[in-house]
Scaffold this active site. Structure first.
Site, short mmCIF file in Angstrom:
data_model
loop_
_atom_site.label_atom_id
_atom_site.label_comp_id
_atom_site.label_asym_id
_atom_site.label_seq_id
_atom_site.Cartn_x
_atom_site.Cartn_y
_atom_site.Cartn_z
CD GLU A 80 0.16 -1.31 3.19
OE1 GLU A 80 0.37 -2.25 2.40
OE2 GLU A 80 0.26 -1.41 4.41
CG HIS A 99 -5.86 -5.65 1.23
ND1 HIS A 99 -6.32 -6.32 2.33
CD2 HIS A 99 -4.60 -5.28 1.54
CE1 HIS A 99 -5.39 -6.36 3.26
NE2 HIS A 99 -4.31 -5.72 2.80
CD GLU A 100 -2.24 -3.96 -0.99
OE1 GLU A 100 -1.89 -3.19 -0.08
OE2 GLU A 100 -2.19 -5.20 -0.87
CG HIS A 116 -3.40 -1.01 3.62
ND1 HIS A 116 -3.40 -1.24 4.97
CD2 HIS A 116 -3.09 -2.20 3.04
CE1 HIS A 116 -3.11 -2.52 5.20
NE2 HIS A 116 -2.93 -3.13 4.05
CD GLU A 132 -1.92 -5.66 6.33
OE1 GLU A 132 -2.92 -5.79 5.59
OE2 GLU A 132 -0.88 -5.04 5.98
CG ASP A 170 9.49 -9.87 6.76
OD1 ASP A 170 8.50 -9.13 6.82
OD2 ASP A 170 10.54 -9.57 6.17
CE1 TYR A 174 -3.11 -8.83 5.02
CE2 TYR A 174 -1.73 -9.94 6.63
CZ TYR A 174 -1.86 -9.11 5.54
OH TYR A 174 -0.75 -8.57 4.95
N1 BES Z 1 0.96 -4.42 3.73
C1 BES Z 1 0.69 -5.70 3.21
C2 BES Z 1 1.92 -6.47 2.84
C3 BES Z 1 2.90 -6.68 3.98
C4 BES Z 1 2.45 -6.97 5.25
C5 BES Z 1 4.24 -6.60 3.73
C6 BES Z 1 3.36 -7.15 6.28
C7 BES Z 1 5.15 -6.79 4.75
C8 BES Z 1 4.71 -7.06 6.04
C9 BES Z 1 -0.28 -5.64 2.04
O1 BES Z 1 -1.26 -4.66 2.17
C10 BES Z 1 -1.02 -6.93 2.02
O2 BES Z 1 -1.69 -7.21 2.96
N2 BES Z 1 -0.89 -7.70 0.95
C11 BES Z 1 -1.61 -8.95 0.81
C12 BES Z 1 -2.88 -8.65 0.07
C13 BES Z 1 -4.04 -9.50 0.34
C14 BES Z 1 -4.36 -9.74 1.76
C15 BES Z 1 -5.26 -8.97 -0.40
C16 BES Z 1 -0.71 -9.88 0.04
O3 BES Z 1 0.34 -9.46 -0.42
O4 BES Z 1 -1.03 -11.05 -0.12
ZN ZN Z 2 -2.60 -5.19 3.77
#
Ligand code: BES
Ligand code: ZN
Length: 648
Positions: free
Chosen positions: A315, A339-340, A343, A362, A417, A425
């Site tokens: 995002e 989703h993005e 955010h 999330e 990570d 989520y």
């Molecule tokens: N912000 C996240 C990605 C992220 C989270 C990167 C934690 C590093 C640490 C992004 O918004 C996200 O949630 N992406 C998901 C999307 C999905 C839930 C629709 C993904 O990448 O799968």
């Molecule tokens: Zn996210």
């Protein structure tokens, strides 16, 4: 009094104590007890001190960065960024004589401070030892005299920087030009900028980025569609954001407008299909504004990355980074955009203060995503997506250690990570859905609107949110929800019994059909799948028994061409089944899939399934050797962990 409480209210206990003095309606929150309960349950995993960021060395309580001015050159031959970062620093305590920054594998050339006569003057600095998770703290002496404090660091990144991926022309769609992109969340901004890498510190930024003249640079900042390519690009981000949202992409990029405020950037060969796939972005933006208040960031553009991008989306403000694996041709995977985009409210406007509070980003975003999907594509589709999410989180709950099942996950001593899961989520989303049901949609929407307004451009803790929830929702409608229920959602493992389990009528019909096929009553070719969307396919595949006979696998594949599915989510669900049942005809496709896609969510379950047998493990290791040069450092770390039980 109230303000005092919040200033002091860093621990659950203090919040509870404050509450005793100000409580008006219902029993005081029993958070202190909940904390004791957690400590008793997990004697080794102490609960984190709320508000303390265990993933940053920054001394932001003494000296705080407020603005970043970047000058960077992208050197594709050496695969490094080189240049300088000028940090404007506010002394929080007047006597602060040191600034502590986060770095990871940075080659620091010099550190200077601006003196009162406007000259850059050397200052003493020290780079501490490297911690494998956190990188190395950089200690910089601050002069006593300067009022307008500016610290300039000249540096170079490492070719192995965890937050950068340098792609050769062969790894791009067009095969002619190299590509570079950053991924700063969670703690990788420090691998390409020396800064206070904690979401608790927000800063504005500006940047000048130099690239080979045939490439275009874009950032999570002002990007003007139609910017001429000349190898020098200027950006400014006037809204204060946390470091994990600073982002840069460089490549053979072109842009195409999708609406008044929305455009897509991509390599030329992907531009048209991306613009068609994401054509509803402007409508999503308008819908979200209607529900949750004005969009505060100006433009909302998308940047389509090469397939090695390790996430579905990121995002980055004004410019979400998006995997090309969701360009399916039928808008079936556009919930990612919802989703993005969401955010921009939950995450970028109101941000988590530490990585323990990730669920505030999330969970809220997953809730908003579902509301946007429902509004634009209807209840049926949102319901299907919610059921799929629910099934995933329930499965993960079976496998995750209990401390990682809490909404507020304590990841002290780890790389955030490494505790990534669907808990923040989907459990977060289900918590909000439960609140919505308790208070009614209208009341809950009003509460969310007010929440975004109240905390706009701030970073907050779980405890701060809970306090706000209690004062602005629970206390205004006494007796609807009690504090113990909230404590269970946030601080206890598992899924509370009172969860509202998502239901989908369409999926009930799929289950009937799949039951008839499994019972041998009908052949696969006779299942009426005409009106099935990608969601029905995913549900059908994900809910088959884990063991299928070779005849059943062949029957499915012949009837539906699953091995050749061009929808990456459907292909993923099918390939997991194929590996689990050692279905030989799918292995060539599996190899191709693992080599061509680097999105972690789509590859890790396959590696995890493969290593369960010796044969699978040999296959996985062989294919990984081919795939690894194209994977992002984050994906490499994850897959190394799966295949070799190591970090890097
Ligand atoms: N912000 C996240 C990605 C992220 C989270 C990167 C934690 C590093 C640490 C992004 O918004 C996200 O949630 N992406 C998901 C999307 C999905 C839930 C629709 C993904 O990448 O799968
Ligand atoms: Zn996210």
């Amino acid at each position: 009094m109230r303000t005092m409480c919040f200033l002091l209210g860093f621990t659950l206990l203090t919040v509870a104590a404050c509450d005793k003095r100000t409580r008006t309606v219902e029993a005081p929150p029993d958070l202190a007890k909940t904390e004791e309960k957690i400590a008793a349950k997990f004697p080794t995993g102490q609960t984190a001190n709320a508000g303390h960021d265990y993933h940053s060395y920054a001394n932001s309580h003494e000296a705080r960065v407020t603005h970043l001015s970047l000058q960077l050159t992208a050197d594709f031959d050496q695969q490094i960024l080189k240049g300088s970062a000028i940090l404007s620093v506010d002394r929080v305590t007047p006597a602060a004589d040191e600034l502590v920054l986060d770095t990871r594998e940075l080659d620091i050339q010099d550190v200077t401070v601006l003196d009162s006569s406007g000259k850059w003057r050397q200052t003493y600095y020290r780079l501490a030892e490297t911690d494998p998770n956190l990188g190395a703290a950089l200690y910089v002496d601050l002069p006593a005299d300067a009022t307008d404090l500016q610290v300039r660091i000249r540096y170079r990144t490492s070719p192995a920087a965890s937050g950068l991926q340098w792609l050769t022309p062969a790894q791009t769609a067009g095969k002619q030009y190299p590509f570079l992109f950053t991924q700063s969340q969670a703690i990788h901004a420090r691998s390409w900028i020396p800064l206070q890498d904690t979401p608790g510190v927000r800063m504005t930024y500006d940047a000048v980025v130099r690239t080979p003249p045939e490439l275009l640079a874009v950032m999570s900042a002002s990007n003007e569609p139609g910017t001429p390519r000349d190898g020098e690009y200027e950006f400014s981000m006037p809204q204060a954001i946390p470091s994990y949202l600073i982002a840069l992409g460089v490549g053979d990029l072109e842009s195409r407008p999708m609406g008044k405020r929305t455009a897509v950037y991509a390599e030329p060969s992907l531009l048209e299909s991306a613009a068609l796939e994401f054509a509803d972005t402007e409508q999503m933006l308008e819908t979200t504004e209607r529900m949750y208040g004005p969009y505060r960031w100006g433009r909302y553009d998308l940047l389509i990355l090469p397939p090695s991008f390790p996430f579905g989306g990121m995002e980055n403000p004004r410019l979400s980074f998006i995997t090309p694996t969701v360009i399916a041709g039928d808008k079936s995977l556009v919930s990612l955009i919802a989703h993005e985009l969401a955010h921009s409210w939950s995450g970028n406007l109101v941000s988590n203060a530490t990585w323990r509070d990730l669920w505030l980003n999330e969970g809220f975003t997953s809730y908003l995503e579902s509301r946007i999907m429902e509004e634009i594509y209807g209840e049926g589709r949102a319901a299907m997506e919610n059921v799929l999410g629910y099934q995933t989180v329930m499965q993960e709950i079976e496998e995750l250690p209990e401390p990682e099942q809490l909404l507020a996950i304590d990841s002290q001593g780890k790389d955030p990570d490494d505790v990534f899961s669907s808990i923040p989520y989907t459990k977060g989303q289900l918590f909000l859905t439960w609140l919505e049901h308790k208070f009614g949609r209208e009341r809950f929407d009003a509460f969310l609107n007010q929440y975004f307004e109240q905390f706009a451009f701030q970073s907050i803790t779980t405890e701060r949110f809970l306090e706000y929830l209690r004062e602005n929702l629970l206390q205004s409608e006494p007796g609807v929800v009690d504090w113990g229920q909230i404590g269970r959602w946030v601080f206890e493992p598992g899924m509370p019994d009172e969860v509202i389990v998502p239901q989908s009528d369409a999926f009930i019909r799929v289950t009937e059909k799949s039951g008839a096929w499994l019972a041998g009553e009908v052949a696969a070719a006779d299942i009426d799948t005409q009106i099935w969307t990608v969601h029905e396919w995913r549900f059908f595949l994900n809910n088959l028994p884990s063991r299928l006979s070779p005849e059943q696998l062949a029957d499915l594949d012949e009837a539906f061409g699953l091995t050749e599915s061009t929808n990456n989510e459907v292909a993923h669900s099918w390939l997991v089944i194929a590996v689990r049942n050692d279905y030989a005809p799918a292995y060539a496709r599996l190899e191709d899939y693992l080599v061509s896609i680097g999105r972690r969510k789509l590859i890790t379950p396959l590696y995890e399934e493969l290593i369960k047998t010796d044969k699978g493990s040999d296959f996985a290791k062989r294919v990984y050797e081919l795939a690894r040069p194209g994977y992002h450092p984050l994906a490499v770390r994850t897959v190394n962990g799966i295949l070799y039980g190591e970090d890097s």
